[in-house]
Enzyme design. Structure first.
Site, PDB file in Angstrom:
ATOM      1  N   GLY A 208      76.178 -14.760 -22.012  1.00 44.51           N
ATOM      2  CA  GLY A 208      77.120 -14.972 -20.929  1.00 44.51           C
ATOM      3  C   GLY A 208      77.675 -13.720 -20.294  1.00 44.51           C
ATOM      4  N   ASP A 332      71.353  -2.714 -17.895  1.00 50.78           N
ATOM      5  CA  ASP A 332      70.882  -3.898 -18.604  1.00 50.78           C
ATOM      6  C   ASP A 332      69.694  -3.563 -19.502  1.00 50.78           C
ATOM      7  OD1 ASP A 332      70.672  -6.557 -19.424  1.00 50.78           O
ATOM      8  OD2 ASP A 332      69.339  -7.088 -17.796  1.00 50.78           O
ATOM      9  N   CYS A 636      67.347 -20.035 -11.849  1.00 52.31           N
ATOM     10  CA  CYS A 636      66.501 -21.167 -12.252  1.00 52.31           C
ATOM     11  C   CYS A 636      65.473 -21.520 -11.177  1.00 52.31           C
ATOM     12  CB  CYS A 636      67.357 -22.394 -12.544  1.00 52.31           C
ATOM     13  SG  CYS A 636      68.396 -22.246 -14.006  1.00 52.31           S
ATOM     14  N   HIS A 637      65.913 -21.527  -9.912  1.00 53.19           N
ATOM     15  CA  HIS A 637      65.049 -22.006  -8.826  1.00 53.19           C
ATOM     16  C   HIS A 637      64.235 -20.894  -8.171  1.00 53.19           C
ATOM     17  CE1 HIS A 637      66.545 -26.126  -8.879  1.00 53.19           C
ATOM     18  NE2 HIS A 637      67.751 -25.645  -9.035  1.00 53.19           N
ATOM     19  N   MET A 676      70.776 -29.991 -14.329  1.00 53.48           N
ATOM     20  CA  MET A 676      71.280 -29.395 -13.091  1.00 53.48           C
ATOM     21  C   MET A 676      72.806 -29.439 -13.113  1.00 53.48           C
ATOM     22  SD  MET A 676      71.141 -28.067 -10.087  1.00 53.48           S
ATOM     23  CE  MET A 676      72.447 -27.860  -8.870  1.00 53.48           C
TER      24      MET A 676
END
Length: 706
Positions: A208, A332, A636-637, A676
């Protein structure tokens, strides 16, 4: 082709200092009776690194996480006879998860931690257990795709869920034994990594830090009761509240400003390894929250224990030592990739080592008894640092690598030179086999300052710096399987692999290295030379790590096919493989010598734009929608609304032509059970702008525009 700086569920794993609902905050009594042995005969011995390979009872098979089996019935001579024994179809949702096997039963947790047990001999489903994680997750559902793995201890399997539960399940019946909440109910954290079981305990972290102001930790629980044994925080909290231990007091001296208001990060979202000999747990920690150190720590300090390997006492969680991969982390480049234990002869001396290939592109060999660096060399092209100084253990950084003087481009990217898909080490051949990635990134924080940056609410990807991930100009190969000698720190061989995101790796005593790929191939390579010895068309991408084990004198190989986890963010890099969320197959595939089963033909997929005769261009609205999509939806998309198989390609969805359908899904949560999430805070204008962006991208597809 613009790609978002990836990371969502893949990267996060962290936590704050809240006491847990439903579990004890203090350590369990030390004088409790030993638990009754309820596992099959000899189950505990199978977790030892030197075990015979009968079973694969943990994510990396054994405590040392080598992803290696000594089994050799399937070998360089016989592998050509390897055939499909059976397959088991799975529903939609994440199949990129590591299975385990104990005593002739395969256990795995696909989708949102839906646990399954299959009979190895027949492929028959013995039981399944659905924790209903999407319905329980609330806002936690906004990042992450479910579990990457499952654990086993003494007749029970363990899953971590998106909403933060750790659940013990009876391995014979599939019924829950206990469940405990590992985080605050409304904490903006989630679990995506596999739990690990050791010495009567189960340990789990969470994610997170890319999306919320959270503080990393890992927690160990009694494997029989779920009672909390200990918790280790990875970054310090507010000094005014006091420090939990001397380690946090020490770490606080490496932070600056009011860092605790930004969370800090350092989540233990993936890598955890246990050394039984020294009774030590090694935690691989994640990036800072936010990534930009100028914001979270006034641009100062090493910021312990970000991007570190931290050794703690397995019984108590007390700090032992640490090695920081990236002091003052700003990219990162987290250290949460798998860590493997081995005993190696280096310079004529037997050394107990920990090996890891983190995101930053250097392969590290570390003395696991004290955390001292032995060696570090790049296993891919690295242009952010010249080398690792062996005296200090610190990177020798290139100029402007912290984007202090404007935008900067270098390798590797935050997608990592190595992602979560595990590498493997073969003690027989002395080589590590790394699924390597070759992408570059441009960092730019122009206009972003500590004074004007405010984290976007509601678990949005928000790093404090813009990161544009791309292939290098003219690059033809974006990933490799690299065979690496950890003693000499030299490459033994290197093979180009399809796409940018290749599958987890397994090595065997039969001289084989198994790996899957997004082009649907599942391949066995010669461990010495890298030559291809066998390949199977899985009819679906293969990302998950394979396992092997023996039942009734037969060696089996199992892998789960289907695209999942963070790879889908880079849809533009995967579209060549025709991977669709709805159309792709997801299957458990199990192989044995002389197996004769077959798979149905794969139906080719090419995205077709939805029919939208009323569409009218509106560049301003589409741009506003794109900005929201990039931080809320793309993980996700897919970047550019080109999906990579993790979630539906919205350019092809009939929902985007209907304002009512978008409202029902986005505001009202009509598809929460499908994974979703709701975004109820988005206004009607926000939803309409997102819809305009998606209709625009659909029109681009319809008319053949890039």
């Amino acid at each position: 082709m613009l790609l978002l700086s990836r990371r969502a569920a893949l990267t996060a794993v962290s936590i704050v200092a809240l006491s847990l609902a439903g579990c004890t905050s203090g350590p369990a009594p030390e004088n409790k009776m030993e638990a009754t042995d309820t596992g099959p005969a000899g189950w505990l011995a199978q977790l030892a690194d030197g075990s015979d390979g009968r079973d694969w009872p943990a994510f990396g098979r054994t405590y040392g996480e080598q992803h290696y089996s000594p089994l050799d019935q399937v070998n360089a001579d016989t592998v050509k006879r390897l055939g499909l024994a059976w397959s088991f179809d799975l529903p939609a949702r994440n199949p990129a998860t590591g299975p385990i096997e104990i005593d002739g039963v395969i256990y795995f947790a696909s989708g949102y931690s839906v646990a399954h047990a299959l009979d190895v001999r027949t492929g028959k489903l013995l039981w399944s257990y659905d924790p209903k994680a999407p319905e329980a997750a609330g806002h936690k559902l906004r990042q992450g795709w479910g579990s990457r793995g499952i654990a086993y201890w003494n007749g029970k399997v363990y899953i971590g869920t998106q909403d933060g539960r750790l659940i013990a399940i009876d391995a014979k019946t599939g019924k829950p034994v206990w469940s405990t909440m590992t985080m605050g109910k409304d904490d903006l954290r989630f679990i995506s990594g596999p739990p690990r079981a050791f010495d009567g305990m189960v340990i789990i972290g969470n994610g997170g830090a890319d999306e919320a102001a959270i503080r990393g930790y890992a927690t160990a629980y009694d494997a029989e009761t779920g009672q909390q044994k200990w918790r280790f925080y990875t970054v310090p909290g507010n000094p005014a509240d006091g420090f939990e231990n001397k380690a946090m007091e020490m770490a606080a001296k490496t932070w600056s400003g009011d860092w605790w208001k930004y969370g800090g990060g350092g989540t233990v979202w993936n890598a955890i390894t246990y050394d039984k000999e020294s009774d030590t747990i090694y935690l691989g920690t994640g990036n800072g929250s936010p990534w930009n150190r100028k914001i979270r720590s006034e641009g100062k300090g090493d910021n312990l224990f970000l991007c570190s390997i931290v050794a703690v006492n397995a019984k108590t969680g007390a700090y032992k030592w640490h090695y920081q991969i990236n002091p003052g982390e700003s990219w990162d480049y987290n250290a949460a990739m798998d860590m493997q234990l081995a005993d190696l002869s280096i310079d004529g001396k037997q050394r107990k080592v920990l090996m890891t290939a983190p995101k930053n592109g250097f392969f590290y060999v570390i003395d696991r008894t004290n955390g001292k660096l032995i060696s570090a060399k790049p296993f891919v092209t690295t242009t952010w640092a010249k080398s690792i100084d062996l005296k200090t253990g610190r990177p020798v950084e290139e100029p402007n690598v912290r984007y202090e003087d404007g935008p900067v481009t270098f390798k590797p990217s935050p997608a990592g030179a190595h992602s979560w898909t595990p590498m493997a080490f073969s003690p027989k051949h002395g080589l590590v086999y790394i699924p390597a990635i070759d992408l570059q990134v441009t960092y730019d924080d122009t206009g972003i300052t500590r004074e004007n940056w405010k984290r976007k609410p509601g678990m949005a990807l928000d790093y404090g710096v813009n990161a544009n991930v791309q292939p290098s100009p003219g690059a033809k190969v974006l990933s490799y399987l690299v065979a690496w000698d950890p003693v000499t720190q030299k490459e033994a061989w290197r093979l180009p692999t399809p796409g940018h995101f290749n599958g987890g790796v397994m090595a065997t005593g039969g001289g084989l290295v198994f790996q899957g790929h997004p082009d649907s191939s599942f391949t066995a390579y010669d461990a010495k030379t890298g030559g291809t010895l066998w390949s199977f068309d899985a009819k679906a991408p293969v990302v998950a790590p394979p396992i092997t084990y023996s039942v009734d004198g037969k060696q089996y190989v199992t892998v789960i096919a289907g695209m999942g986890t963070s790879a889908g963010l880079f849809g533009p890099l995967l579209q060549q493989f025709g991977i669709d969320y709805r159309a792709q197959s997801r299957r458990v595939l199990t192989f044995v010598l002389d197996g004769k089963a077959t798979l149905p033909a794969k139906v080719p997929y090419k995205p077709q734009a939805v029919d939208d005769p009323d569409f009218k261009p509106n560049a301003a609205a589409a741009k506003a929608g794109e900005d929201i999509f990039n931080v809320r939806c793309a993980v996700c998309h897919g970047g550019g609304a080109i999906a990579g198989g993790t979630a539906p390609d919205l350019r092809t969805s009939g929902a985007i032509v209907s304002p009512e359908a978008i409202t029902s899904i986005v505001q009202d949560g009509a598809l929460v059970p499908n994974g979703m999430p709701r975004f109820e805070e988005l206004s009607a204008e926000d939803r309409e702008n997102i819809r305009q962006y998606l209709r625009t991208r659909s029109d681009d597809l319809r008319k053949g525009r890039p």
